[in-house]
Write an enzyme that holds these catalytic residues in place. Structure first.
Site, PDB file in Angstrom:
ATOM      1  CG  ASP A   1      -3.655  18.800  14.901  1.00  6.97           C
ATOM      2  OD1 ASP A   1      -3.026  18.196  13.922  1.00  6.97           O
ATOM      3  OD2 ASP A   1      -2.954  20.037  15.269  1.00  6.97           O
TER       4      ASP A   1
ATOM      5  N   PRO B   1     -11.836  12.238   1.787  1.00  6.89           N
ATOM      6  CG  PRO B   1     -12.736  12.185  -0.556  1.00  6.89           C
ATOM      7  CD  PRO B   1     -11.527  12.560   0.153  1.00  6.89           C
ATOM      8  N   GLY B   2     -12.390   9.783   2.384  1.00  8.63           N
ATOM      9  CA  GLY B   2     -12.625   8.579   2.749  1.00  8.63           C
ATOM     10  C   GLY B   2     -12.459   7.336   1.737  1.00  8.63           C
ATOM     11  N   GLY B   3     -12.099   7.704   0.483  1.00 10.94           N
ATOM     12  CA  GLY B   3     -12.100   6.894  -0.557  1.00 10.94           C
ATOM     13  C   GLY B   3     -10.958   5.703  -0.284  1.00 10.94           C
TER      14      GLY B   3
ATOM     15  CB  CYS C   1      -4.608  13.653   5.981  1.00  9.45           C
ATOM     16  SG  CYS C   1      -3.438  14.318   7.261  1.00  9.45           S
ATOM     17  CB  ALA C   2      -9.286   9.394   6.737  1.00 10.15           C
TER      18      ALA C   2
ATOM     19  CB  CYS D   1      -2.663  13.852  -5.204  1.00  4.44           C
ATOM     20  SG  CYS D   1      -3.424  15.516  -4.388  1.00  4.44           S
TER      21      CYS D   1
END
Length: 456
Positions: A315, A270-272, A267-268, A387
């Site tokens: 998925d 936006p890649g931060g 579930c990466a 989060c």
């Protein structure tokens, strides 16, 4: 007014009116047709000048931040609820009320410009309604605000179900959680250690007269005293720096990655976190993301920062479709969650999120944990991250899941940040704000981390 409708806001010709654009975005949210993030990228916002665009976004953020107070007052002003197809007019009423109560807009401008917006929307029938309502508010401001404050929702600007949840889960901290969540979030940067250092980049900021200081917790972080457009950040396009809250920057350190390890970021987007890991370590990393558009964001960030990873759009739970059967020594599961720890950055969460969704999210979180666990090598470490500040997505969920796994061992996180829980460690919104006065409010986003080791 209920925000569970299904009809879209009325359409109108392209316009450069910032209040009309904001009203359309807010109406779409009330109709459950998107979030601020998605609507900002796909709306008429781009037809506005930079100054008007900033003003329109300020109206959207402000209305969402103060929504429950504004809703209460708007409903006092209206004799009967507006129809769903007229949510754009209701949104204009919220916008006018927000300007009168919380902005420095002159009262006459707040009224006249909001009234004018009804004409641009080709709803002249609403001109008198909006004009009379806002003038009524100007005459009776203190009385209406006082009446609104009788409602806990309006007083705290939070939905009642979340207020009750915070009270139950955090009896000593619930008011601070709400207060911090209603503040504007600080702008926090993460330096690319491959290209610069905290000291070097601090000097570049100083040359551009951008006030900053090192983050007190995140070792690669810099906190700005006030937000600036990313285009004004020195070396942004060249990959020297990214925007990422300090709480999210703690991931890379928690993983305790060693050279040549195989790492999965699940579930990466936006890649931060993917990029931060690669800025620190030379490793084989796979980033997996379900949403193709969001997977593209990972690729864009990797390219800007000069980094490389295998990005897979799939998925994560359907491992037969993408997994090559080689296990990972480290897995980061940054699972979908309620977002209740980042409301200060996404205030529309207060309006969009429902209590029923929490149960659905818990089921998904357990499913992802089960799936990722099968991919973890013996003696490997999985970091579970959200989060959220809701224990049912965090410590309680990990406790429940561990009962089903004899080969899983919880490893307590020893750190100077956050609150230790029975399982994992919780950062509450605004935590660690031990900055100087010019950086007040620079505490971290709400975040939860749990560290789990796989053993025979």
């Amino acid at each position: 007014m209920s925000h569970s409708g299904s009809k879209s806001a009325a359409s109108s010709p392209k316009t450069a009116n910032s209040r009309v654009v904001a009203a359309k975005i807010i109406a779409s949210i009330l109709n459950n047709h998107g979030s601020l993030s998605t609507l900002f990228s796909g709306n008429e916002l781009h037809t506005l000048s930079p100054v008007d665009r900033a003003f329109s976004k300020e109206l959207c953020f402000g209305v969402m931040r103060h929504y429950f107070q504004l809703e209460n007052i708007a409903d006092q002003l209206l004799k009967k609820p507006l129809r769903e197809k007229d949510y754009d007019i209701y949104a204009l009423l919220l916008i006018g009320t927000y300007q009168i109560l919380h902005m420095r807009t002159a009262d006459h401008a707040a009224v006249s410009e909001t009234v004018n917006a009804t004409k641009i929307l080709k709803k002249k029938w609403a001109t008198g309604l909006v004009n009379a309502s806002l003038r009524n508010l100007l005459r009776n401001t203190s009385k209406m605000v006082s009446r609104a404050n009788n409602s806990e929702e309006a007083r705290y600007n939070f939905p009642q179900w979340l207020i009750e949840s915070f009270k139950k889960s955090w009896p000593q901290d619930w008011e601070q959680i709400i207060s911090a969540s209603n503040q504007r979030a600080p702008m926090v940067l993460r330096i690319n250690k491959r290209l610069t250092s905290i000291e070097e980049y601090g000097k570049l900021l100083e040359q551009e007269e951008i006030d900053s200081q090192p983050h007190p917790i995140a070792t690669d972080g810099i906190v700005l005293s006030k937000p600036v457009p990313v285009t004004t950040l020195p070396g942004f396009d060249d990959g020297l720096v990214s925007v990422q809250d300090g709480a999210a920057q703690l991931t890379a350190e928690l993983l305790k990655i060693e050279p040549e390890m195989r790492v999965l970021d699940c579930c990466a987007a936006p890649g931060g976190k993917t990029c931060h890991i690669l800025e620190r370590y030379d490793i084989d990393l796979i980033a997996i993301e379900l949403d193709p558009a969001r997977a593209d964001m990972i690729e864009e960030n990797l390219e800007r920062l000069g980094l490389g990873a295998q990005v897979i759009t799939a998925d994560a739970c359907a491992k037969d479709e993408w997994w090559d059967s080689r296990k990972f020594e480290r897995i980061l599961l940054d699972t979908p969650c309620s977002g209740t720890g980042v409301i200060r950055r996404h205030p529309d969460i207060k309006v969009l999120r429902t209590q029923n969704e929490i149960n659905q999210l818990q089921q998904l979180q357990i499913k992802l944990l089960d799936s990722m666990w099968e991919l973890l090598a013996d003696n490997g470490i999985l970091i579970y991250a959200t989060c959220s500040v809701l224990p049912q997505e965090n410590s309680m969920l990990i406790k429940q899941w561990l009962k089903t796994r004899r080969d899983a061992k919880h490893i307590p996180i020893d750190a100077s940040w956050g609150k230790p829980q029975e399982y994992g460690r919780q950062i509450l919104p605004g935590d660690s704000a031990n900055m100087d006065d010019s950086h007040s409010g620079a505490g971290m986003d709400g975040f939860f981390y749990a560290k789990i080791c796989k053993h025979n």
